[in-house]
Write an enzyme that holds these catalytic residues in place. Structure first.
Site, PDB file in Angstrom:
ATOM      1  CB  SER A  70      -0.889  -0.086   1.343  1.00 52.62           C
ATOM      2  OG  SER A  70      -1.389   1.358   1.519  1.00 52.62           O
ATOM      3  CG  ASP A 173     -20.399   3.320   0.778  1.00 49.89           C
ATOM      4  OD1 ASP A 173     -21.457   4.227   0.387  1.00 49.89           O
ATOM      5  OD2 ASP A 173     -19.723   3.306   1.858  1.00 49.89           O
TER       6      ASP A 173
END
Ligand code: GLA
Length: 391
Positions: A70, A173
């Site tokens: 990440s 979402d």
């Protein structure tokens, strides 16, 4: 940076870290225009997918290890697909969660190296986690030589969120991130999961997102508590003899009677959900007819209800909304997303956009000691493979 430069930089970062040539996938964050805390009550929502996206550059591996780096966390996490899973409470629960949820749907996964980078700000109420889940879902599926329709990718993302990360979120979402359409809002019926794109005005007005930079943390917080209150309210109504399976089935005309059956604050929670569903249907109608003043009033009403009845706003959001509503050229304003921090969304005449942003930044800074981040929402497409065009 243009979108194609962004894709190239994601591929380059992958090559530097892992070597080899990746495929790049991306999925957007979202801002919800109206219809808040209705999705997990099988109701209506109206989000748009944003221009800010999460990118996953990935390549298949020969073994069954998934390695994921990440950029934002500056951390790598590796796990074997065959191993049992344990929640860590960290960002990589989402990565493992998506892998487990795909496997649970029968996708035969392969190991992969993944480089994740995101332009969706975390904790801003703009669904950074859904963008991550949906982009990862497409990446892991494609790299394994499989395919899933976009609505299924959304359900996989929701399962990662609910069953692995521990947030009992609804489906809004992930559906917005999977099925977004440039220039459109998505009217979603969260019972049937039917998604209807509704064109946004092409010129003259803008949706502005004002991020208060007050960060929410959904896991274990007020969000799950609200869900639980809705569940209890439904149970009480059923025990009192109402043949309903979700709060969505209640009509506005029933609210008086219902109020008498429910203790405080459950009566107000239900009032919000029922009225918000009505407002969202009315807002779609107003958008289709170009009645933006009506749309704006519905946004204002939604905010008041989230603040007073559902109690998920915070002083910073109330301040932004009240300030915006006082500015000329502003048609409507409300908090957006789960609440307890995050962002407000404002509908404004584009001619007044600059002044609105300047004034919001200055007044917020004077009151709270830091500036909010103000950006214009650009309604964008949902999850996609960026490159190469074919494997
Ligand atoms: C969060 C959840 C959504 C939805 C909103 C509130 O964003 O992830 O599912 O419940 O809050 O409308």
């Amino acid at each position: 940076m243009s979108e194609s430069e962004r894709v190239s930089s994601s591929a380059r970062a992958f090559r530097e870290r892992f070597g080899g040539e990746p495929a790049v996938f991306s999925a957007p964050g979202r801002v919800n225009l109206i219809g808040e805390h209705t999705d997990y009550n099988s109701g209506f929502v109206l989000p748009i997918a944003l221009g800010e996206r999460t990118y996953v550059a990935g390549a298949r591996r020969a073994d069954d290890t998934v390695r994921c780096y990440s950029r934002e966390r500056r951390e790598e996490h590796a796990f074997a697909l065959a191993h049992a899973w344990r929640r860590s409470g960290k960002w990589h629960d989402y990565v493992e969660g998506v892998a487990r949820a795909l496997a649970a749907r029968g996708v035969a996964l392969a190991g992969a190296d993944l480089y994740v980078s995101s332009d969706v700000p975390p904790g801003a109420g703009l669904s950074s986690s859904a963008a991550l889940e949906v982009a990862l879902g497409l990446a892991l599926t494609t790299l394994a030589g499989a395919a899933l329709p976009a609505p299924e990718l959304a359900l996989v993302g929701q399962s990662a969120e609910n069953d692995y990360a521990g947030v009992r979120s609804g489906i809004m979402d992930q559906l917005a991130s999977a099925l977004g359409r440039a220039g459109h809002a998505l009217f979603i019926d969260c019972r049937s999961l039917e998604v209807t794109p509704v064109p946004l005005p092409k010129a003259g007005v803008s949706f502005v997102v004002c991020d208060t930079r007050v960060r929410h943390a959904h896991a274990g917080g007020g969000y799950n508590e609200r869900r639980e209150e809705c569940r209890r309210a439904l149970e009480l109504l059923q025990r009192s003899g109402r043949a309903v399976t979700s709060l969505r089935e209640l009509g506005i005309e029933e609210l008086n009677d219902i109020g008498k059956l429910l203790p405080e604050p459950l009566d107000r929670r239900v009032r919000h959900v029922v009225r918000e569903n009505g407002r969202t249907s009315a807002a779609v109608d107003a958008l289709r007819r170009g009645h933006l003043a009506v749309f704006g009033k519905l946004m204002n009403g939604s905010h008041a209800s989230l603040r007073d009845d559902y109690e998920v706003s915070v002083p910073e959001l109330d301040f932004v909304v009240a300030q915006a509503q006082r500015e000329s050229g502003v048609i409507g304003a409300r908090m957006t997303g789960g609440g307890f921090g995050g962002s407000a969304v404002i509908l404004v005449d584009t001619a007044d956009l600059e002044r609105l942003s300047t004034n919001l930044r200055a007044s917020f800074q004077a009151r709270f000691g830091h500036e909010p981040v103000v950006r214009v929402a650009v309604a964008s497409d949902g999850v996609r493979r960026e490159t190469p065009a074919r494997a």
